[in-house]
Design an enzyme around this catalytic site. Structure first.
Site, PDB file in Angstrom:
ATOM      1  N   ASP A  79       0.774  -1.223   0.000  1.00 49.65           N
ATOM      2  CA  ASP A  79       0.000   0.000   0.000  1.00 49.65           C
ATOM      3  C   ASP A  79       0.804   1.269   0.000  1.00 49.65           C
ATOM      4  O   ASP A  79       0.361   2.271  -0.516  1.00 49.65           O
ATOM      5  CB  ASP A  79      -0.967  -0.024   1.168  1.00 49.65           C
ATOM      6  CG  ASP A  79      -0.258  -0.290   2.470  1.00 49.65           C
ATOM      7  OD1 ASP A  79       0.886  -0.764   2.445  1.00 49.65           O
ATOM      8  OD2 ASP A  79      -0.848  -0.011   3.502  1.00 49.65           O
ATOM      9  N   GLU A 102       7.829 -11.240  -0.162  1.00 48.63           N
ATOM     10  CA  GLU A 102       8.951 -10.313  -0.308  1.00 48.63           C
ATOM     11  C   GLU A 102      10.308 -11.002  -0.259  1.00 48.63           C
ATOM     12  O   GLU A 102      11.241 -10.586  -0.938  1.00 48.63           O
ATOM     13  CB  GLU A 102       8.903  -9.236   0.780  1.00 48.63           C
ATOM     14  CG  GLU A 102       7.777  -8.242   0.631  1.00 48.63           C
ATOM     15  CD  GLU A 102       6.477  -8.721   1.237  1.00 48.63           C
ATOM     16  OE1 GLU A 102       6.429  -9.871   1.710  1.00 48.63           O
ATOM     17  OE2 GLU A 102       5.510  -7.954   1.231  1.00 48.63           O
ATOM     18  N   HIS A 167      -0.935   1.833  10.506  1.00 51.14           N
ATOM     19  CA  HIS A 167      -0.650   0.410  10.329  1.00 51.14           C
ATOM     20  C   HIS A 167       0.763   0.272   9.760  1.00 51.14           C
ATOM     21  O   HIS A 167       1.268   1.191   9.094  1.00 51.14           O
ATOM     22  CB  HIS A 167      -1.675  -0.203   9.381  1.00 51.14           C
ATOM     23  CG  HIS A 167      -1.540   0.315   7.982  1.00 51.14           C
ATOM     24  ND1 HIS A 167      -1.878   1.598   7.641  1.00 51.14           N
ATOM     25  CD2 HIS A 167      -1.063  -0.265   6.857  1.00 51.14           C
ATOM     26  CE1 HIS A 167      -1.629   1.785   6.368  1.00 51.14           C
ATOM     27  NE2 HIS A 167      -1.139   0.681   5.862  1.00 51.14           N
ATOM     28  N   HIS A 168       1.379  -0.872  10.003  1.00 52.16           N
ATOM     29  CA  HIS A 168       2.774  -1.143   9.628  1.00 52.16           C
ATOM     30  C   HIS A 168       3.780  -0.316  10.453  1.00 52.16           C
ATOM     31  O   HIS A 168       4.960  -0.296  10.119  1.00 52.16           O
ATOM     32  CB  HIS A 168       3.079  -0.894   8.136  1.00 52.16           C
ATOM     33  CG  HIS A 168       2.231  -1.647   7.165  1.00 52.16           C
ATOM     34  ND1 HIS A 168       1.440  -2.727   7.504  1.00 52.16           N
ATOM     35  CD2 HIS A 168       2.037  -1.467   5.822  1.00 52.16           C
ATOM     36  CE1 HIS A 168       0.825  -3.168   6.426  1.00 52.16           C
ATOM     37  NE2 HIS A 168       1.159  -2.423   5.405  1.00 52.16           N
ATOM     38  N   GLY A 466      24.486 -18.532   2.385  1.00 52.95           N
ATOM     39  CA  GLY A 466      23.938 -19.856   2.649  1.00 52.95           C
ATOM     40  C   GLY A 466      22.544 -19.872   3.253  1.00 52.95           C
ATOM     41  O   GLY A 466      22.281 -20.602   4.204  1.00 52.95           O
ATOM     42  N   ASP A 496      14.616 -31.510  -0.936  1.00 54.70           N
ATOM     43  CA  ASP A 496      13.223 -31.459  -0.489  1.00 54.70           C
ATOM     44  C   ASP A 496      13.050 -30.518   0.707  1.00 54.70           C
ATOM     45  O   ASP A 496      12.072 -29.777   0.806  1.00 54.70           O
ATOM     46  CB  ASP A 496      12.702 -32.868  -0.168  1.00 54.70           C
ATOM     47  CG  ASP A 496      13.645 -33.689   0.713  1.00 54.70           C
ATOM     48  OD1 ASP A 496      14.777 -33.230   0.977  1.00 54.70           O
ATOM     49  OD2 ASP A 496      13.258 -34.790   1.138  1.00 54.70           O
ATOM     50  N   ASN A 523      15.542 -36.812  -0.538  1.00 50.12           N
ATOM     51  CA  ASN A 523      16.294 -37.752   0.303  1.00 50.12           C
ATOM     52  C   ASN A 523      15.785 -37.719   1.743  1.00 50.12           C
ATOM     53  O   ASN A 523      16.536 -37.865   2.691  1.00 50.12           O
ATOM     54  CB  ASN A 523      17.806 -37.484   0.213  1.00 50.12           C
ATOM     55  CG  ASN A 523      18.129 -36.011   0.382  1.00 50.12           C
ATOM     56  OD1 ASN A 523      17.291 -35.230   0.838  1.00 50.12           O
ATOM     57  ND2 ASN A 523      19.331 -35.629   0.022  1.00 50.12           N
ATOM     58  N   GLY A 525      14.572 -35.455   3.908  1.00 48.70           N
ATOM     59  CA  GLY A 525      14.932 -34.495   4.955  1.00 48.70           C
ATOM     60  C   GLY A 525      16.233 -33.778   4.702  1.00 48.70           C
ATOM     61  O   GLY A 525      16.688 -33.691   3.567  1.00 48.70           O
ATOM     62  N   GLU A 529      22.460 -31.725   7.118  1.00 47.43           N
ATOM     63  CA  GLU A 529      22.434 -31.595   8.582  1.00 47.43           C
ATOM     64  C   GLU A 529      22.676 -32.941   9.251  1.00 47.43           C
ATOM     65  O   GLU A 529      23.315 -33.009  10.297  1.00 47.43           O
ATOM     66  CB  GLU A 529      21.096 -31.019   9.058  1.00 47.43           C
ATOM     67  CG  GLU A 529      20.765 -29.653   8.485  1.00 47.43           C
ATOM     68  CD  GLU A 529      21.549 -28.504   9.118  1.00 47.43           C
ATOM     69  OE1 GLU A 529      22.441 -28.761   9.945  1.00 47.43           O
ATOM     70  OE2 GLU A 529      21.267 -27.359   8.750  1.00 47.43           O
TER      71      GLU A 529
END
Lengths: 618, 618
Positions: A79, A102, A167-168, A466, A496, A523, A525, A529
């Site tokens: 807006d 965004e 607002h905002h 990253g 995924d 794979n 997940g 990690e």
């Protein structure tokens, strides 16, 4: 030196709309729009389209357009800049692009600027909610030296003084809080609150954006979007060249480098990194390595800065993670000419460069290092051509240096499982000249490192910042850029887990008829990690979506797309060899079923290194 | 006054894990985890689970748990807090929740804290990429007075001194940039860099979070997550009561208010707003209005702070946008007792309160206004009971004041189109006691304002901050809270445009077996924006997704969900009247086909007001 914008930034068309009329409207910096509405709002400072305003606009538009230039990837949100948006939609040279949110738009602007080198990416958002949603994308552009202009539609100049509880807002009258946050992640900022200074301010931030290859922040109050200002400054093209080097220092440094090369008895290698791309010296670097014949290697973030088919290119150097042959060649060289280095953990194999400072010369955009000496202000853009001239005489000796070929070898495996070891060279065979290959941080970026890419293809990844999910927005921007530049296919590799962060942007690709090929490594997940921590932990699991339904769900009735699930090596090879598939005439998604605990070689080595320095095990 | 946490914060269970052992681990503040991995990373400070560390943990955990208390909605993101995550996953009282991205997780923590009043929402993210992705959600919690604890996993204390170029950094050594940004949007911050001060710092930020009802920011370095510290402070429960009022000032103010009530000849109304909910005085306010009998009204952000079935409740006051009967009653009262006001543009009908300051008393959490006088430090939590005692004698006069009933009337329309005018009262009939109704900023929030909600139901919206897409994450958090509290159904109303921003979080609802009913108002784009600006503009269009495929696409094979497309009044009525549907035993999505340019009454009036003050038409 002042040069016209179009000439100064090659090969892309860029950047500032030049109006030939006596006045121009502030709503001037744009071409392609990435847009999302934030329909949140009731704002005292705006309302419906009024006849007055339309007339106001038409007064100037007809003469504006002929001379317009472009900044691409502008994207609007909501807006506080809906008024400005009218100018954009009515602009014959602007493609309006609506993003889903965004953050994705910021990623798109970043991806666009990376592929269309020398171009700004531009994103526009609304005050508070919009700009803060994008801020991680802007910070990533800062980190990785990507020039992104962030235009924020803000409350009117009067409201900024009175500070009502709009607002905002934060509800406490702090209208400068978002600006203060933005200062942390942009190299330069401007708030267009005065007609007298607006033009100069716009020129200043755009110049700093391009020259430093960093994001900048521009606040456009709702009322200012309609102000007319003098177009006089537009007679003077912007000046995007880096500042001149001090001639005396430059001469001294050139002598020093030549002396080191002589002492090294021409046993010199060139190592290219990210900033060679971002600070626009790819051609200067090519001159250097072709004319001297010194062997050339690349850091991960510099991949495809050098034509990987070049006969004296040896591949990727990434410290201890490097292919052993590359490691040996680089680390045994008597002198390393490092160009545009960004020595982050991941870009250096966890800080395992075994290159003594004594044997290193580092060229950067705004500083030069010769061994331990620092020469601030001495930039590579102007230094490189002179260095090439001085080093060219050494080329006969340099040619004697052996460069083991960076080869593509698909291993033979006696099973049908799509392994990481097999996958990357196999898709490497699928790549063509001029393809744009985007890889998500994770197994994909690691996987592609070991694969030479064809001449003219472009590798896009975000190794320092990253931020997972980045590639989806980035692929959108990259695909637009590739289309504009007449490049080949845009190909994304993503896991995924990562795709779940930003998946809705697939919808925008389809809306615009872009035709990327998206490989989803299913794979089960967060495999990267698992290697780092918590191999069998629940927190590394994700919901297994119905991946091949995504494109259909996110498109309007009748939109063309195709999705595949591939479970074996034979199936994947057949698909890659299918000319219809390879043509990439519409968007395609390929779900690759892979093993949960498989990982590319480089990733496995990296995690071992990480384990050695693991602070958690204290 | 020191009170045990569980008693001090009713009705929810909350907040700090108390360890009865001599030492406790810093990884202590959590219960429910909203989690997303950021699989980006190679970090020197962490690696695989080591036997040493497991033992370390087990030393203390067995005795910790008996006394643990809870903070809910913790959510993790990625590599700089993977270690901490192990503690969480192993914790018997913690449900691990994996979010799709950080912004959605921040929204979830916010929604959770709103519904489970008096509880902290907790979100955990990783350094840089994670925390910045969440920052818009944190800023929204700041703006709207929601207590959210943001725990950020950051590099180790050593790395923070040495400042290597780690992934997720800006590449220029500024390790404090994210902290500086966070300072703008949190009321208090702490970095746990010292064992000596860590416990006190944790206690300080949690206390400030709860007392001020604002977000706080806590940096947890990777190495500190494993440190042991003295548990001595845990013998002393935290003190969450607001500071005492100055007795003399309080007495003076009470006298002043009583005098004004007398002068008003008991023609007094009470107006309730957001901060009455957020600062925990709903019960005190109920005492006030029930014992005095003064008519009571609510601002939009205070909706359902008052039981809307209460016989002396008159409905929503929102300045010129109010229902005319409400407007007349409120504005003609001789004295208005305003409680917890947040007078933002949208919450006041675009700043159109017609209530002179001379006739107003405003009670806030930390200040009291009596006409033009300000009494800083005089908070309502302690003032209200005393005020009730003093005003109770007026109740006979107050009872004579007429309060037109806030009624639910479904209009008769002689067509089958699902109009805004018909929809809201019709779904109003569907609402039940204890339902949680979440409405997206846009037509939904405006629509529900005119509808009385049943006793014990809860209205959740984000009217000041107004970040579209917020309701999806917020619904996830709200549904968890509703389940914990034994409340009824969670019902979301969202537009097609808004849902696109944060859609992936539907997946997390299904993963956890939550069963919200999601009404998607498919009106072909950003209808609220069409009213504000650009009625026929392309930038207000969106891609028309296949909405009824979303739930299936985002779920694992076999997950239970149901989706409907409803095109007529009869179809919708039949669905709402279907007991199977109304039971809400699994997640359901209802696509409502509505007219592109239809809008609720309140929205239409608001846009007319906006037009009058529109700065764009200059």
């Amino acid at each position: 030196m002042h040069v016209p914008l179009l000439q100064s930034l090659s090969p892309s068309s860029i950047s500032v709309i030049h109006h030939q009329t006596a006045h121009h409207n502030l709503s001037v910096y744009h071409l392609r729009l990435h847009h999302v509405q934030r329909s949140s709002s009731f704002l005292t400072s705006r309302g419906r389209l009024s006849p007055t305003r339309i007339a106001h606009y038409e007064d100037t538009s007809s003469t504006h357009l002929a001379a317009d230039r472009m900044i691409e990837n502008v994207r609007f949100a909501g807006d506080f800049n809906l008024g400005f948006l009218d100018f954009v939609e009515d602009h014959p040279k602007i493609d309006w692009v609506g993003n889903c949110n965004e953050l994705n738009a910021a990623y798109a602007a970043d991806g666009y600027a990376r592929v269309k080198e020398g171009t700004l990416g531009v994103i526009t958002t609304t005050f508070g909610v919009g700009e803060l949603s994008a801020i991680n994308g802007i910070a990533g552009a800062f980190s990785e030296h990507v020039p992104v202009l962030h235009i924020v539609g803000v409350p009117s100049t009067i409201q900024q003084k009175v500070k009502p509880m709009l607002h905002h807002t934060l509800g406490d009258g702090r209208y400068d809080a978002y600006y203060k946050a933005a200062q942390q992640f942009t190299i330069s900022q401007a708030s267009l609150t005065s007609k007298a200074t607006a033009a100069a301010e716009i020129d200043r931030v755009i110049t700093e954006c391009v020259v430093t290859a960093r994001p900048v922040y521009l606040m456009l109050p709702t009322d200012m979007a309609y102000e007319k200002i003098s177009a006089k400054r537009l007679q003077t093209p912007l000046h995007f060249e880096p500042p001149a080097n001090d001639a005396e220092v430059e001469g001294f440094v050139l002598d020093s480098i030549v002396k080191l090369v002589e002492e090294a008895e021409e046993d010199v290698i060139i190592l290219i990194d990210a900033c060679a791309i971002r600070h626009g010296v790819k051609r200067e670097v090519e001159e250097l390595y072709r004319r001297t014949g010194f062997p050339v290697y690349s850091a991960p973030m510099g991949k495809t800065a050098v034509n990987e088919a070049y006969e004296r290119y040896g591949g990727i150097y990434v410290g201890s993670i490097s292919n052993p042959a590359v490691k040996e060649k680089v680390e045994s060289a008597k002198l390393i000419l490092s160009i545009g280095a960004l020595k982050s953990d991941f870009n250096t194999g966890n800080f395992t460069y075994h290159i003594p400072t004594q044997r290193t010369v580092e060229l950067h955009s705004d500083i030069t290092h010769v061994q331990y000496a620092r020469y601030p202000g001495l930039g590579m853009k102007r230094l490189l051509p002179k260095l090439t001239a001085r080093l060219q005489p050494f080329h006969e000796g340099a040619r004697l240096l052996d460069v083991p070929k960076f080869k593509l070898v698909v291993p033979k495996e006696d099973n049908e499982i799509i392994s990481q070891t097999w996958l990357w060279p196999r898709v490497g065979q699928f790549f063509r000249s001029k393809d744009v290959v985007v890889t998500e941080t994770g197994t994909s970026t690691f996987g592609v490192l070991d694969i030479p890419m064809p001449c003219g293809s472009v590798f896009v990844s975000q190794i320092l910042w990253g931020s997972i999910g980045w590639t989806v927005g980035s692929t959108l921007g990259a695909a637009f850029a590739a289309r504009d530049l007449g490049m080949g296919r845009t190909i994304l590799f993503i896991g995924d887990g990562s795709l779940q962060l930003t998946v809705q942007e697939l919808s925008v690709m389809m809306r615009w008829g872009l035709s990327p090929i998206i490989f989803v490594l299913n794979n089960s997940g967060y495999t990267i990690e698992r290697y780092l921590h918590g191999r069998t932990r629940k927190y590394n699991d994700i919901t297994n979506w119905k991946w091949t339904q995504l494109l259909d769900t996110f498109s309007s009735v009748g939109a063309k797309s195709k999705s595949y699930t591939v479970r074996t090596k034979s199936e994947l090879s057949a698909l890659l060899d299918d000319p219809e598939f390879a043509k990439a005439e519409h968007i395609q998604l390929v779900e690759l079923i892979m093993d949960k605990e498989d990982a590319p070689r480089a990733l496995k080595v990296q995690t071992e290194l990480s384990g050695l320095t693991n602070k958690y095990t204290a």
